[in-house]
Design a protein around this motif. Structure first.
Motif, PDB file in Angstrom:
ATOM      1  N   PRO A  71       0.805  -1.227   0.000  1.00  0.00           N
ATOM      2  CA  PRO A  71       0.000   0.000   0.000  1.00  0.00           C
ATOM      3  C   PRO A  71       0.834   1.270   0.000  1.00  0.00           C
ATOM      4  N   GLN A  72       2.050   1.202   0.534  1.00  0.00           N
ATOM      5  CA  GLN A  72       2.895   2.394   0.540  1.00  0.00           C
ATOM      6  C   GLN A  72       3.371   2.777  -0.858  1.00  0.00           C
ATOM      7  N   TRP A  73       3.281   1.822  -1.796  1.00  0.00           N
ATOM      8  CA  TRP A  73       3.671   2.067  -3.191  1.00  0.00           C
ATOM      9  C   TRP A  73       2.487   1.882  -4.147  1.00  0.00           C
ATOM     10  N   ARG A  74       1.270   1.858  -3.616  1.00  0.00           N
ATOM     11  CA  ARG A  74       0.105   1.515  -4.445  1.00  0.00           C
ATOM     12  C   ARG A  74       0.016   2.375  -5.710  1.00  0.00           C
ATOM     13  N   ASP A  75       0.086   3.670  -5.566  1.00  0.00           N
ATOM     14  CA  ASP A  75      -0.084   4.555  -6.725  1.00  0.00           C
ATOM     15  C   ASP A  75       1.027   4.343  -7.743  1.00  0.00           C
ATOM     16  N   GLU A  76       2.242   4.165  -7.258  1.00  0.00           N
ATOM     17  CA  GLU A  76       3.370   3.992  -8.167  1.00  0.00           C
ATOM     18  C   GLU A  76       3.284   2.661  -8.917  1.00  0.00           C
ATOM     19  N   ILE A  77       2.884   1.598  -8.219  1.00  0.00           N
ATOM     20  CA  ILE A  77       2.761   0.302  -8.887  1.00  0.00           C
ATOM     21  C   ILE A  77       1.652   0.352  -9.931  1.00  0.00           C
ATOM     22  N   ARG A  78       0.563   1.002  -9.617  1.00  0.00           N
ATOM     23  CA  ARG A  78      -0.537   1.100 -10.585  1.00  0.00           C
ATOM     24  C   ARG A  78      -0.137   1.853 -11.845  1.00  0.00           C
ATOM     25  N   MET A  79       0.880   2.700 -11.742  1.00  0.00           N
ATOM     26  CA  MET A  79       1.359   3.391 -12.946  1.00  0.00           C
ATOM     27  C   MET A  79       1.816   2.399 -14.011  1.00  0.00           C
ATOM     28  N   TRP A  80       2.334   1.240 -13.569  1.00  0.00           N
ATOM     29  CA  TRP A  80       2.788   0.213 -14.521  1.00  0.00           C
ATOM     30  C   TRP A  80       1.639  -0.171 -15.455  1.00  0.00           C
ATOM     31  N   HIS A  81       0.434  -0.098 -14.933  1.00  0.00           N
ATOM     32  CA  HIS A  81      -0.762  -0.373 -15.721  1.00  0.00           C
ATOM     33  C   HIS A  81      -1.320   0.901 -16.354  1.00  0.00           C
ATOM     34  N   ASP A  82      -1.553   1.907 -15.520  1.00  0.00           N
ATOM     35  CA  ASP A  82      -2.287   3.088 -15.973  1.00  0.00           C
ATOM     36  C   ASP A  82      -1.491   3.937 -16.952  1.00  0.00           C
ATOM     37  N   ARG A  83      -0.164   3.878 -16.863  1.00  0.00           N
ATOM     38  CA  ARG A  83       0.697   4.681 -17.740  1.00  0.00           C
ATOM     39  C   ARG A  83       1.560   3.772 -18.618  1.00  0.00           C
ATOM     40  N   TRP A  84       1.014   2.625 -18.940  1.00  0.00           N
ATOM     41  CA  TRP A  84       1.772   1.584 -19.628  1.00  0.00           C
ATOM     42  C   TRP A  84       2.514   2.083 -20.860  1.00  0.00           C
ATOM     43  N   ILE A  85       1.823   2.828 -21.701  1.00  0.00           N
ATOM     44  CA  ILE A  85       2.444   3.252 -22.956  1.00  0.00           C
ATOM     45  C   ILE A  85       3.619   4.188 -22.703  1.00  0.00           C
ATOM     46  N   GLU A  86       3.600   4.913 -21.595  1.00  0.00           N
ATOM     47  CA  GLU A  86       4.738   5.766 -21.273  1.00  0.00           C
ATOM     48  C   GLU A  86       5.943   4.937 -20.830  1.00  0.00           C
ATOM     49  N   LEU A  87       5.689   3.748 -20.263  1.00  0.00           N
ATOM     50  CA  LEU A  87       6.788   2.846 -19.944  1.00  0.00           C
ATOM     51  C   LEU A  87       7.328   2.194 -21.210  1.00  0.00           C
ATOM     52  N   ALA A  88       6.428   1.773 -22.100  1.00  0.00           N
ATOM     53  CA  ALA A  88       6.788   1.073 -23.330  1.00  0.00           C
ATOM     54  C   ALA A  88       6.874   2.079 -24.469  1.00  0.00           C
ATOM     55  N   SER A  89       7.887   2.911 -24.423  1.00  0.00           N
ATOM     56  CA  SER A  89       8.039   3.940 -25.448  1.00  0.00           C
ATOM     57  C   SER A  89       9.454   4.519 -25.374  1.00  0.00           C
ATOM     58  N   PRO A  90       9.870   5.167 -26.481  1.00  0.00           N
ATOM     59  CA  PRO A  90       9.188   5.322 -27.765  1.00  0.00           C
ATOM     60  C   PRO A  90       9.515   4.158 -28.686  1.00  0.00           C
ATOM     61  N   GLU A  91       8.922   4.168 -29.861  1.00  0.00           N
ATOM     62  CA  GLU A  91       9.307   3.192 -30.866  1.00  0.00           C
ATOM     63  C   GLU A  91      10.727   3.483 -31.342  1.00  0.00           C
ATOM     64  N   ILE A  92      11.336   2.488 -31.962  1.00  0.00           N
ATOM     65  CA  ILE A  92      12.688   2.622 -32.507  1.00  0.00           C
ATOM     66  C   ILE A  92      12.535   2.712 -34.026  1.00  0.00           C
ATOM     67  N   PRO A  93      12.528   3.917 -34.580  1.00  0.00           N
ATOM     68  CA  PRO A  93      12.112   4.108 -35.980  1.00  0.00           C
ATOM     69  C   PRO A  93      12.895   3.283 -36.993  1.00  0.00           C
ATOM     70  N   HIS A  94      14.215   3.176 -36.828  1.00  0.00           N
ATOM     71  CA  HIS A  94      15.005   2.433 -37.816  1.00  0.00           C
ATOM     72  C   HIS A  94      14.595   0.963 -37.827  1.00  0.00           C
ATOM     73  N   SER A  95      14.334   0.404 -36.661  1.00  0.00           N
ATOM     74  CA  SER A  95      13.894  -0.994 -36.609  1.00  0.00           C
ATOM     75  C   SER A  95      12.544  -1.173 -37.304  1.00  0.00           C
TER      76      SER A  95
END
Length: 206
Positions: free
Chosen positions: A66-90
């Motif tokens: 619970p002391q990290w609840r909001d931060e852990i939920r970011m893994w879900h709620d802000r997922w695309i910000e974690l999985a970014s950016p694309e690698i254009p050349h690839s």
């Protein structure tokens, strides 16, 4: 040996995957280090990759800390910000191969729901001839079963598959099965390999 299909990993090959970098930006490096020392966030993500429901798994994990609840939920709620950016050349290499008629597959450790969502943000993920997604298959790299499932499904001899991944443990399993492999460090190195294999010209691989 000829190459009959090219297989891309996704994280750190087509899309940057550096969750620590996201948290450093949002909560600061010191708090991020404290959280990662206390909470096995990559272990949580492994459960998703193995087929656990994206929302249910992460939200349940957040309730354990619970002391990290909001931060852990970011893994879900802000997922695309974690999985970014694309690698254009690839991405250009993926599309150049397909334009030449080379079959191109994805082999990725990724959850079901978050992969489907990520495909809506990065349309090139829908351009593969075949998608091998660990959450759907209930098997993950670097363990041999997922590689065997790829071989059975595509019907191609292992030695005719060329696989690029950023993690050596994933590469080593593929190599042990007879696949041709490329340890991905940067897109130019991957481009050079595709040119060396005769799959693309230097112009096409630029």
């Amino acid at each position: 040996m000829p190459v009959n299909a090219v297989i891309f990993d996704i994280g750190n090959v087509l899309i940057e995957w550096q969750p620590e970098r996201y948290y450093d930006r949002v909560i600061g490096e010191e708090r991020r280090r404290a959280m990662f020392a206390e909470v096995d966030l990559h272990g949580m993500n492994d459960q998703v990759d193995q087929g656990g429901h994206f929302t249910d798994t992460i939200y349940a994990w957040a309730e354990k800390y619970p002391q990290w609840r909001d931060e852990i939920r970011m893994w879900h709620d802000r997922w695309i910000e974690l999985a970014s950016p694309e690698i254009p050349h690839s991405v250009r290499l993926l599309r150049a191969l397909r334009a030449k008629g080379v079959p191109v597959f994805a082999l990725t450790n990724f959850g079901v729901q978050n992969f489907d969502h990520t495909c809506t943000v990065y349309p090139f993920l829908n351009e593969f001839d075949r998608q091998y997604v660990s959450g759907r298959m209930r098997a993950v790299k670097p363990h041999p079963p997922i590689y065997e499932m790829v071989e059975v499904d595509c019907g191609l001899p292992p030695e005719t598959l060329l696989f690029a991944d950023d993690r050596m443990d994933n590469i080593e399993t593929a190599r042990a099965r007879g696949w041709q492999t490329h340890h991905f460090r940067h897109p130019q190195g991957w481009a050079d390999r595709l040119v060396a294999e005769g799959l693309l010209t230097e112009r096409e691989a630029a």
